[in-house]
Design an enzyme around this catalytic site. Structure first.
Site, mmCIF file in Angstrom:
data_model
loop_
_atom_site.group_PDB
_atom_site.id
_atom_site.type_symbol
_atom_site.label_atom_id
_atom_site.label_comp_id
_atom_site.label_asym_id
_atom_site.label_seq_id
_atom_site.Cartn_x
_atom_site.Cartn_y
_atom_site.Cartn_z
ATOM 1 N N GLU A 6 3.767 -16.243 34.897
ATOM 2 C CA GLU A 6 2.927 -16.927 33.914
ATOM 3 C C GLU A 6 2.158 -18.051 34.600
ATOM 4 O O GLU A 6 2.757 -18.903 35.268
ATOM 5 C CB GLU A 6 3.784 -17.503 32.790
ATOM 6 N N TYR A 23 -5.545 -18.863 30.393
ATOM 7 C CA TYR A 23 -4.132 -18.478 30.389
ATOM 8 C C TYR A 23 -3.983 -17.061 30.933
ATOM 9 O O TYR A 23 -4.762 -16.163 30.612
ATOM 10 C CB TYR A 23 -3.548 -18.533 28.972
#
Length: 421
Positions: free
Chosen positions: A232, A144
């Protein structure tokens, strides 16, 4: 993906990515395929892919872009999360499918032109006008990565986790020790040391460390040079040939930078937005659609919020946030009324104006002209106070309109709630 976690990581400093986005700061959101094209320009590794808007284009893409691929990922393009678990109104389950090359046309045809409902779209769903065809990668590791604007450190903040591809909120609860945060000095920019800390947090299994550092720096340069408010990537994946690849990305951009990011802002897809908000933006009005029954037209964000609160206090629910601002013209007031009356859920309208810069007579003239152009089928409660209030009240009185007048905000809210119940 990022919203719930960010508040836990850096308290309220990350409210820009929070669930409540009903404020006057609006941030451009672009599609996945557009983000992939943009990242590629900045040297970020992305899967090979092409966006198509018809079955014919899909057929051509298979032949030209994926001639040797046996399986292809087909992704519906909507500006909402949860696509994989979404459902189309035609019955098709899932907005993301991995299929054989000879099945792409069929699945793309079932997605294009259809409405996809996900946990983030609401029951009305969003239209799928394009699907993104991507190569299927052999992923050996999923991580992530995100960059946000952090109020606490007054600059960009890189968040990384060695686990990814699933809800980052869940990861934050189960493995908080695996999440690292690296603030970036806006004056120095990202240094090799900063990028190395991020790579250490990602903990790739086989990717070259120096190349990974370079990818992190490229992502930061993209964030900075394009005026991002959120970048993101989930997952930031590691492939079988030891490459870091941005397998899926979400990007938001600061609307205040629209004047210098014309190329990016030309990517805006208004079909994914509330048509009322699109119409309001064209009229330079601050409008956010809600789910209540009382339409509100107010001048000033603070007064608008107070009006919504007091409506709720008296047992009603606001249908919108609408701030006409301090310099609204008569034409803007007319447009505001058109937007309010176009909402079938609106059972009453409350106009609450405190005249300072905004003059009450301008609002009154706008209300009268709006009534001539749209059929007012719901009761209208008006509270005027401030500059030129007497002229405003006289204009309304002489118009012959059936209006409910109020002396103060509390009185106005009570009358508005009573009017539709």
């Amino acid at each position: 993906m990022v919203r719930g976690l960010l508040n836990k990581l850096v308290s309220r400093s990350l409210s820009v990515a929070g669930k409540w986005q009903h404020n006057q700061l609006r941030r451009l959101n672009i599609h996945e395929y557009q983000g992939a094209e943009l990242m590629s320009k900045y040297g970020v590794n992305v899967p090979r892919g092409v966006a198509v808007s018809s079955v014919e284009e899909a057929r051509k893409a298979i032949k030209d872009v994926f001639p040797n691929e046996s399986e292809i990922v087909v992704k519906s393009q909507v500006l909402a999360g949860g696509r994989g678990l979404g459902t189309f109104k035609n019955g098709l389950k899932g907005g993301v499918h991995i299929v054989k090359a000879d099945q792409v046309e069929d699945i793309a045809g079932k997605m294009l032109g259809q409405i996809l409902v996900t946990k983030q779209t609401g029951p009305q769903g969003k239209p799928v006008n394009k699907v993104y065809l991507c190569q299927k990668l052999a992923l050996v590791n999923e991580m992530y990565f995100s960059i946000i604007l952090d109020r606490k450190s007054a600059g960009p903040l890189v968040i990384a986790c060695s686990k990814g591809g699933t809800s980052i909120e869940d990861l934050a609860e189960k493995y908080p020790h695996m999440i690292i945060k690296v603030p970036i000095d806006v004056f120095k920019g990202i240094t090799d040391e900063d990028a190395a800390k991020v790579v250490d947090g990602l903990a790739p299994k086989g990717a070259d460390r120096n190349k990974s550092i370079e990818q992190v720096k490229n992502l930061y340069n993209l964030f900075r040079k394009t005026d991002c408010t959120l970048l993101e990537i989930n997952p930031l994946a590691e492939t079988a040939d030891n490459q870091l690849v941005a397998a899926d990305a979400k990007m938001n951009f600061d609307d205040n930078a629209a004047y210098r990011q014309k190329e990016i802002f030309a990517l805006r897809d208004t079909s994914q937005e509330d048509p009322r908000e699109v119409a309001a933006a064209k009229a330079d009005l601050n409008y956010i659609g809600l789910d209540g029954e009382i339409g509100c037209m107010v001048n000033g964000a603070g007064l608008a919020m107070a009006t919504m609160d007091i409506i709720k206090l008296h047992g009603g629910t606001p249908a919108n946030f609408l701030d006409v601002g301090g310099n609204a013209s008569e034409g803007q007031v007319v447009e505001a009324f058109k937007i309010l009356t176009a909402d079938d859920k609106v059972k009453a309208i409350l106009v609450n104006i405190f005249g300072g810069i905004m003059k009450c007579d301008v609002i009154a003239s706008g209300i009268v002209n709006a009534a001539k152009q749209v059929q007012l089928k719901v009761p209208v409660v008006v509270r005027l106070e401030g500059t030129n209030v007497d002229q405003g009240k006289r204009i309304l009185k002489e118009s012959g309109m059936e209006l409910i007048t109020a002396e103060d905000l509390d009185d106005a809210a009570q009358k508005a709630v009573k009017a539709y119940k």
